[in-house]
Design a protein around this motif. Structure first.
Motif, PDB file in Angstrom:
ATOM      1  N   VAL A   8     -26.160  23.633  12.594  1.00  0.00           N
ATOM      2  CA  VAL A   8     -25.075  24.015  11.684  1.00  0.00           C
ATOM      3  C   VAL A   8     -24.698  22.840  10.788  1.00  0.00           C
ATOM      4  CG1 VAL A   8     -22.668  24.750  11.566  1.00  0.00           C
ATOM      5  CG2 VAL A   8     -24.196  25.781  13.247  1.00  0.00           C
ATOM      6  N   LEU A   9     -24.699  21.638  11.352  1.00  0.00           N
ATOM      7  CA  LEU A   9     -24.304  20.457  10.580  1.00  0.00           C
ATOM      8  C   LEU A   9     -25.411  19.971   9.650  1.00  0.00           C
ATOM      9  CD1 LEU A   9     -22.441  18.554  13.411  1.00  0.00           C
ATOM     10  CD2 LEU A   9     -21.414  19.385  11.308  1.00  0.00           C
ATOM     11  N   LEU A  10     -26.673  20.119  10.053  1.00  0.00           N
ATOM     12  CA  LEU A  10     -27.771  19.568   9.261  1.00  0.00           C
ATOM     13  C   LEU A  10     -28.337  20.545   8.244  1.00  0.00           C
ATOM     14  CD1 LEU A  10     -29.813  17.583  11.953  1.00  0.00           C
ATOM     15  CD2 LEU A  10     -28.100  16.732  10.353  1.00  0.00           C
ATOM     16  N   ALA A  11     -28.046  21.829   8.377  1.00  0.00           N
ATOM     17  CA  ALA A  11     -28.625  22.822   7.469  1.00  0.00           C
ATOM     18  C   ALA A  11     -28.174  22.569   6.038  1.00  0.00           C
ATOM     19  CB  ALA A  11     -28.236  24.227   7.910  1.00  0.00           C
ATOM     20  N   ARG A  12     -29.081  22.780   5.108  1.00  0.00           N
ATOM     21  CA  ARG A  12     -28.803  22.578   3.693  1.00  0.00           C
ATOM     22  C   ARG A  12     -28.895  23.915   2.969  1.00  0.00           C
ATOM     23  NH1 ARG A  12     -26.777  18.190   1.663  1.00  0.00           N
ATOM     24  NH2 ARG A  12     -28.124  18.268  -0.159  1.00  0.00           N
ATOM     25  N   GLY A  13     -28.206  24.012   1.834  1.00  0.00           N
ATOM     26  CA  GLY A  13     -28.279  25.229   1.038  1.00  0.00           C
ATOM     27  C   GLY A  13     -27.490  26.356   1.666  1.00  0.00           C
ATOM     28  N   ARG A  14     -28.010  27.562   1.536  1.00  0.00           N
ATOM     29  CA  ARG A  14     -27.322  28.727   2.074  1.00  0.00           C
ATOM     30  C   ARG A  14     -27.270  28.643   3.596  1.00  0.00           C
ATOM     31  NH1 ARG A  14     -25.561  33.544   0.377  1.00  0.00           N
ATOM     32  NH2 ARG A  14     -25.574  35.297   1.813  1.00  0.00           N
ATOM     33  N   GLN A  15     -26.082  28.862   4.149  1.00  0.00           N
ATOM     34  CA  GLN A  15     -25.879  28.680   5.583  1.00  0.00           C
ATOM     35  C   GLN A  15     -26.197  29.959   6.359  1.00  0.00           C
ATOM     36  OE1 GLN A  15     -24.901  25.681   7.131  1.00  0.00           O
ATOM     37  NE2 GLN A  15     -25.389  24.885   5.101  1.00  0.00           N
ATOM     38  N   ALA A  16     -27.425  30.449   6.198  1.00  0.00           N
ATOM     39  CA  ALA A  16     -27.863  31.590   6.991  1.00  0.00           C
ATOM     40  C   ALA A  16     -28.162  31.130   8.414  1.00  0.00           C
ATOM     41  CB  ALA A  16     -29.094  32.232   6.367  1.00  0.00           C
ATOM     42  N   ARG A  17     -28.125  32.065   9.348  1.00  0.00           N
ATOM     43  CA  ARG A  17     -28.364  31.678  10.735  1.00  0.00           C
ATOM     44  C   ARG A  17     -29.789  31.168  10.922  1.00  0.00           C
ATOM     45  NH1 ARG A  17     -26.760  35.855  15.420  1.00  0.00           N
ATOM     46  NH2 ARG A  17     -28.208  37.130  14.215  1.00  0.00           N
ATOM     47  N   SER A  18     -30.735  31.705  10.162  1.00  0.00           N
ATOM     48  CA  SER A  18     -32.112  31.208  10.247  1.00  0.00           C
ATOM     49  C   SER A  18     -32.207  29.758   9.797  1.00  0.00           C
ATOM     50  CB  SER A  18     -33.032  32.093   9.402  1.00  0.00           C
ATOM     51  OG  SER A  18     -32.595  32.124   8.048  1.00  0.00           O
ATOM     52  N   CYS A  19     -31.375  29.352   8.826  1.00  0.00           N
ATOM     53  CA  CYS A  19     -31.360  27.949   8.392  1.00  0.00           C
ATOM     54  C   CYS A  19     -30.854  27.050   9.513  1.00  0.00           C
ATOM     55  CB  CYS A  19     -30.492  27.793   7.150  1.00  0.00           C
ATOM     56  SG  CYS A  19     -31.080  28.693   5.704  1.00  0.00           S
ATOM     57  N   TRP A  20     -29.873  27.517  10.265  1.00  0.00           N
ATOM     58  CA  TRP A  20     -29.391  26.744  11.410  1.00  0.00           C
ATOM     59  C   TRP A  20     -30.506  26.555  12.438  1.00  0.00           C
ATOM     60  CZ3 TRP A  20     -24.262  29.846  12.587  1.00  0.00           C
ATOM     61  CH2 TRP A  20     -23.374  29.682  11.510  1.00  0.00           C
ATOM     62  N   ILE A  21     -31.249  27.629  12.691  1.00  0.00           N
ATOM     63  CA  ILE A  21     -32.303  27.575  13.706  1.00  0.00           C
ATOM     64  C   ILE A  21     -33.390  26.590  13.294  1.00  0.00           C
ATOM     65  CG2 ILE A  21     -34.093  28.940  14.843  1.00  0.00           C
ATOM     66  CD1 ILE A  21     -32.207  31.359  14.634  1.00  0.00           C
ATOM     67  N   ARG A  22     -33.786  26.625  12.020  1.00  0.00           N
ATOM     68  CA  ARG A  22     -34.810  25.683  11.551  1.00  0.00           C
ATOM     69  C   ARG A  22     -34.307  24.247  11.620  1.00  0.00           C
ATOM     70  NH1 ARG A  22     -35.770  29.711   7.535  1.00  0.00           N
ATOM     71  NH2 ARG A  22     -34.431  28.569   6.093  1.00  0.00           N
ATOM     72  N   ALA A  23     -33.067  24.016  11.187  1.00  0.00           N
ATOM     73  CA  ALA A  23     -32.533  22.654  11.192  1.00  0.00           C
ATOM     74  C   ALA A  23     -32.376  22.108  12.604  1.00  0.00           C
ATOM     75  CB  ALA A  23     -31.185  22.622  10.467  1.00  0.00           C
ATOM     76  N   ALA A  24     -32.168  22.990  13.574  1.00  0.00           N
ATOM     77  CA  ALA A  24     -32.010  22.553  14.962  1.00  0.00           C
ATOM     78  C   ALA A  24     -33.336  22.398  15.687  1.00  0.00           C
ATOM     79  CB  ALA A  24     -31.128  23.546  15.720  1.00  0.00           C
ATOM     80  N   GLY A  25     -34.451  22.763  15.032  1.00  0.00           N
ATOM     81  CA  GLY A  25     -35.750  22.678  15.682  1.00  0.00           C
ATOM     82  C   GLY A  25     -35.953  23.733  16.747  1.00  0.00           C
ATOM     83  N   MET A  50     -35.044  20.792   7.698  1.00  0.00           N
ATOM     84  CA  MET A  50     -35.345  19.533   8.350  1.00  0.00           C
ATOM     85  C   MET A  50     -35.272  19.730   9.857  1.00  0.00           C
ATOM     86  SD  MET A  50     -31.839  17.565   7.307  1.00  0.00           S
ATOM     87  CE  MET A  50     -32.148  17.816   5.565  1.00  0.00           C
ATOM     88  N   PRO A  51     -36.381  20.065  10.505  1.00  0.00           N
ATOM     89  CA  PRO A  51     -36.367  20.337  11.927  1.00  0.00           C
ATOM     90  C   PRO A  51     -36.006  19.120  12.740  1.00  0.00           C
ATOM     91  CG  PRO A  51     -38.618  20.230  11.115  1.00  0.00           C
ATOM     92  CD  PRO A  51     -37.744  20.168   9.927  1.00  0.00           C
ATOM     93  N   SER A  52     -35.406  19.358  13.877  1.00  0.00           N
ATOM     94  CA  SER A  52     -34.968  18.284  14.750  1.00  0.00           C
ATOM     95  C   SER A  52     -35.378  18.602  16.172  1.00  0.00           C
ATOM     96  CB  SER A  52     -33.448  18.125  14.663  1.00  0.00           C
ATOM     97  OG  SER A  52     -32.984  17.291  15.667  1.00  0.00           O
ATOM     98  N   SER A  53     -35.922  17.628  16.878  1.00  0.00           N
ATOM     99  CA  SER A  53     -36.366  17.846  18.246  1.00  0.00           C
ATOM    100  C   SER A  53     -35.626  16.987  19.245  1.00  0.00           C
ATOM    101  CB  SER A  53     -37.866  17.559  18.351  1.00  0.00           C
ATOM    102  OG  SER A  53     -38.136  16.235  17.928  1.00  0.00           O
ATOM    103  N   HIS A  54     -34.689  16.172  18.781  1.00  0.00           N
ATOM    104  CA  HIS A  54     -33.959  15.282  19.675  1.00  0.00           C
ATOM    105  C   HIS A  54     -32.470  15.567  19.561  1.00  0.00           C
ATOM    106  CE1 HIS A  54     -37.485  12.685  20.482  1.00  0.00           C
ATOM    107  NE2 HIS A  54     -37.820  13.023  19.254  1.00  0.00           N
ATOM    108  N   THR A  55     -31.795  15.560  20.686  1.00  0.00           N
ATOM    109  CA  THR A  55     -30.346  15.721  20.695  1.00  0.00           C
ATOM    110  C   THR A  55     -29.700  14.349  20.691  1.00  0.00           C
ATOM    111  OG1 THR A  55     -30.593  17.720  21.992  1.00  0.00           O
ATOM    112  CG2 THR A  55     -28.398  16.750  21.892  1.00  0.00           C
TER     113      THR A  55
END
Length: 443
Positions: free
Chosen positions: A36-53, A1-6
C-alpha cells in the motif's frame, strides 16, 4: 516495484496490526501494508499486490483484504493502544467525527448508492454514486506546529434502499450515520478511559443531534460542534428550593433566542485565539443555556464573523471560549485528511465489489495514512522536503505535506530493502549513491 523482504526498522507496526488476523493471513497483511505504501499511480488492489511482491499469492490476497474488513475494529484497537499511545499528551484526548463519500462505478458494487456530495467542485454534481464512510479520527498536536488528524476506524453507511443488493452473508443491519457515530465513540471511549484522560469529541454540525449528544453525555464525553441558528434553547433553571418534593428541573422556562442575543449590541468581548494555525482576534459572546437535544446545559459561544454571526457549543459548561473555538477549528484537519486519503493514499480507487473487501481496502488506506504521519513525527523537516531542491519554483519553506512524508518513507523502505539485498561485502559508498539515484528516479 516488487519487494521480497520485510523491512525490520519501523515496520514492526505492520506486524503489530497484522497480529489481529490468523497467522497465515497476518503475514500477508504485513506485506500488503508495505505494498500500500510503495504502490505508485492508481491505487488498485493489484498494484498493492505487485508492490508487495505477492504476485504468486494474488488469489489469497483477496480474502485477506476481506478479512481486514471483518476484523477492522480489532486492528484499529492495536493501532490506538500500541502505536498511537505515545503521541497523546495533555489532560484530554480529542477525537474528530465526520463522514466522507468515495465515488464508485458499476451496478455490481454491493451497497453502493446515490449520496450527497459535500465537495462537488465547479463542474461537479450535488450527488455522487458510491460509498459514504463515517470516520473517527484522533487529533494530536504535531511538534512542527499545527494539529494532525489520524484516522482510526470507519463505518460504511449503506442506505436502507440499497441493503437488498448486499449478499445475505455480508448484509449488515441498517444503521443511521448518527448511530454509527455513537458506536465509534463508544469503541474509542472503552480504551481511552483506561488512560485516565478526559475524552472530547468535535463533530460536524450534522451530528449535533439528540441521538448523538445524549448517549455521549451519559458516557461522560464532551461534545463540541456547531449550533443551529434556530436552536430552541432554554434558560438555566433556578436552584432547587431545599425540602421541595420532586426531581430538580433540567430545563428553564424561558426561551433563549440566539438571533436576539447576537443582535444586541451589549455583552460582546474580544480575545485572541489560535485557529487554523494562526493567532487571530475574535469578537464573541458566551453564556450557559439548556438544550433538549443535548440533554441538559451547554456552553454557547457566539462569534461575530465578517459574513455574520455563527454559534458553537460544548456540552461541558466549564469549558472556556478558547477550548470551544480552537477545537472547532481543529476539526478541519479531518477534512484535510479526507483529501489526502483520496488524492495521495487512493481511498476509493480499489475496484472491489463485496462489502468486507470495500471496508478492508478503505481501512488499509486510512491506516497507511496514519502510519505515515507517525513515522514522520520526529523526522527532520528538511529531510522530508529535500526533493524540492530539484524544483526551484516550489516554496522551500512550505510545511511538509502528507505526500512529502509518504515519499520520504518510501525512500527509507526501499533503501532498507536494497541494503538487505546487496549485503555487506560491497562498496557501501557506491551502493548508497546508486540507491539514492534510483530512489530519486523511482519516486
Amino acid at each position: 516495484m516488487p519487494s521480497s523482504h520485510t523491512p525490520a526498522p519501523r515496520c514492526q507496526w505492520f506486524s503489530i496490526l497484522a497480529g489481529a488476523l490468523d497467522r497465515r493471513s497476518g503475514r500477508r497483511l504485513a506485506l500488503l501494508f508495505l505494498g500500500v505504501l510503495l504502490a505508485r499511480g492508481r491505487q488498485a488492489r493489484s498494484c498493492w499486490i505487485r508492490a508487495a511482491g505477492l504476485s504468486s499469492q494474488y488469489r489469497r490476497c483477496y480474502p485477506t483484504a476481506a478479512a481486514v474488513g471483518r476484523r477492522a475494529e480489532a486492528i484499529a484497537t492495536r493501532l490506538l493502544v500500541e502505536v498511537l499511545r505515545p503521541l497523546v499528551t495533555g489532560p484530554r484526548v480529542v477525537l474528530a467525527l465526520d463522514d466522507t463519500p468515495t465515488a464508485r462505478y458499476g451496478s455490481q458494487v454491493q451497497g453502493a448508492g446515490v449520496h450527497h456530495n459535500p465537495t462537488p467542485g465547479p463542474a461537479g454534481s450535488g450527488f455522487v454514486y458510491g460509498h459514504v464512510w463515517v470516520v473517527l479520527g484522533l487529533l494530536v498536536a504535531h511538534p512542527l506546529g499545527g494539529v494532525v488528524a489520524l484516522p482510526l476506524l470507519a463505518r460504511r453507511y449503506i442506505r436502507k434502499a440499497n441493503l437488498g443488493a448486499v449478499r445475505a452473508a455480508d448484509r449488515p443491519p441498517f444503521a443511521t450515520k448518527l448511530t454509527m457515530a455513537v458506536g465509534l465513540v463508544r469503541w474509542a471511549h472503552g480504551w481511552l478511559a483506561l488512560w485516565g484522560k478526559a475524552v472530547w469529541v468535535v463533530a460536524d454540525g450534522a451530528y449535533a443531534q439528540g441521538p448523538v449528544l445524549k448517549p455521549l453525555r451519559k458516557l461522560g464525553v464532551t461534545v463540541v460542534s456547531r449550533l443551529r441558528r434556530d436552536a430552541a434553547l432554554c434558560s438555566v433553571p433556578p436552584a432547587r428550593v431545599p425540602g421541595r418534593p420532586g426531581r430538580p428541573r433540567v430545563y428553564g422556562t424561558e426561551r433563549v433566542s440566539l438571533a436576539k442575543r447576537a443582535a444586541h449590541p451589549g455583552g460582546w468581548s474580544t480575545g485572541m485565539f489560535t485557529v487554523y494555525g494562526k493567532s487571530v482576534e475574535k469578537r464573541y459572546k458566551t453564556f450557559v443555556a439548556t438544550w433538549r437535544p443535548a440533554g441538559g446545559a451547554i456552553r454557547v459561544v457566539l462569534v461575530d464573523e465578517p459574513h455574520g454571526w455563527v454559534a458553537f457549543f460544548g456540552t461541558d459548561t466549564t469549558a472556556t471560549v478558547a477550548d470551544i473555538l480552537e477545537r472547532v477549528a481543529d476539526r478541519f484537519t479531518l477534512e484535510t485528511c479526507f483529501r489526502d486519503l483520496k488524492q495521495v493514499a487512493g481511498a476509493g480507487q480499489q475496484q472491489v465489489r463485496g462489502v468486507p473487501s470495500n471496508v478492508g481496502c478503505f481501512h488499509l488506506c486510512a491506516w497507511a495514512h496514519t502510519l505515515t504521519e507517525v513515522w514522520a513525527w520526529n523526522q527532520n523537516a528538511e529531510a522530508l522536503v529535500g526533493h524540492r531542491s530539484a524544483s526551484p519554483w516550489d516554496d522551500p519553506n512550505r510545511r511538509p505535506s502528507h505526500a512529502d512524508k509518504r515519499r520520504a518513507w518510501q525512500h527509507k523502505l526501499l533503501a532498507q530493502e536494497i541494503q538487505a539485498v546487496v549485503g555487506e561485502h560491497h562498496d557501501h559508498a557506491k551502493i548508497r549513491d546508486l540507491a539514492h539515484r534510483c530512489l530519486d528516479l523511482a519516486a
